[in-house]
Design an enzyme around this catalytic site. Structure first.
Site, PDB file in Angstrom:
ATOM      1  N   TYR A   1       3.137 -12.242   6.265  1.00 30.76           N
ATOM      2  CA  TYR A   1       2.435 -11.413   5.290  1.00 30.76           C
ATOM      3  C   TYR A   1       2.658 -11.952   3.872  1.00 30.76           C
ATOM      4  O   TYR A   1       1.718 -12.125   3.100  1.00 30.76           O
ATOM      5  CB  TYR A   1       2.918  -9.964   5.379  1.00 30.76           C
TER       6      TYR A   1
ATOM      7  N   SER B   1      -1.390  -8.277  -2.921  1.00 34.35           N
ATOM      8  CA  SER B   1      -0.280  -7.381  -2.638  1.00 34.35           C
ATOM      9  C   SER B   1       0.830  -7.655  -3.645  1.00 34.35           C
ATOM     10  O   SER B   1       0.815  -8.681  -4.342  1.00 34.35           O
ATOM     11  CB  SER B   1       0.230  -7.660  -1.215  1.00 34.35           C
TER      12      SER B   1
END
Length: 257
Positions: A162, A149
């Site tokens: 996350y 990501s």
């Protein structure tokens, strides 16, 4: 790979295991690999999207199988890999795609939310990679592709687990790449940038954040899911046999600024 030719990108005869491969960006990874000749085994927690992706993969001329499984369940990784081998006879490509994101203010973040995200985004990836490696070592070849990501590189002040998990994904990608290179197993990752999907539509349409994000991207616009398909095929194919330990940003240059 002896020489580069048109077959360097071919996945004919290969078998790919893709977590969360029936919907979202995972569906595009499944379609990309099947388009170039791979049979696909999808494991997901729900059956959402199964019918549509099955039809699309079979239209590409490839076989597909599904397993409904919570991949955070203790001890399930070896069983998942065993089922892939039982179904298709081998495992050549693992795509660790499944993931989740939970948001909250720093002082309000819940312990259980931290555990849920870390278990899925990082722990499950570790165990599945470990189980897949056991099989790939036998054939002295394999590809493990982890989905990172922008938060593999950046902070995220509302998405602590996350961000931690995606930093961890980059670290595990490098560690596994180093350890498995002598076995002719390449371990790499893809870090999608801001991609236009149903999930990100509210962010795109946000009157403040939408334009702010677009202005930060040198390409000047959000990406579309199809733009992740080529990099996925490259990392899954013989064309990338001398590439390992890399997290490839597919972000329109977002990280440049």
């Amino acid at each position: 790979m002896a020489a580069f030719d048109r077959q360097s990108f071919s996945l004919t005869g290969k078998v790919a295991l893709i977590t969360g491969g029936a919907r979202g960006l995972g569906k595009y990874y499944s379609l990309a690999l099947s388009l170039y000749g791979a049979d696909i085994f999808i494991v997901s927690q729900s059956k959402t999207g199964w019918d549509d992706v099955k039809q699309a993969i079979e239209a590409n001329g490839q076989r597909v199988a599904f397993l409904q499984q919570d991949i955070t369940k203790t001890g399930c990784a070896a069983d998942i890999v065993a089922q892939v081998v039982a179904q298709f006879g081998r495992l050549d490509i693992l795509v660790n795609n499944a993931g989740m994101q939970l948001r909250n203010d720093v002082l309000a973040f819940k312990d259980e939310d931290w555990r849920r995200v870390i278990d899925l985004n990082l722990n499950a990836l570790y165990y599945l990679s470990h189980a897949a490696a056991q099989e790939m070592v036998k054939q002295h070849a394999g590809k493990i592709i982890n989905v990172g990501s922008m938060q593999s590189y950046r902070a995220g002040k509302y998405i602590f687990p996350y961000t931690a998990s995606k930093h961890g994904v980059m670290g595990l990608t490098k560690a596994y790449a180093d350890a498995l290179a002598p076995e002719n197993i390449q371990v790499n990752g893809i870090a999608p940038g801001y991609i236009s999907t149903d999930m990100t539509k509210p962010l795109q349409e946000d009157p403040v954040r939408g334009p702010e994000i677009a202005s930060h991207i040198p390409a000047g616009q959000w990406g579309v899911p199809d733009q992740l398909m080529g990099p996925m095929v490259f990392l899954a194919s013989a064309a990338s046999d001398y590439v390992t330990g890399v997290m490839l940003p597919v972000d329109g240059g977002y990280l440049l600024r």
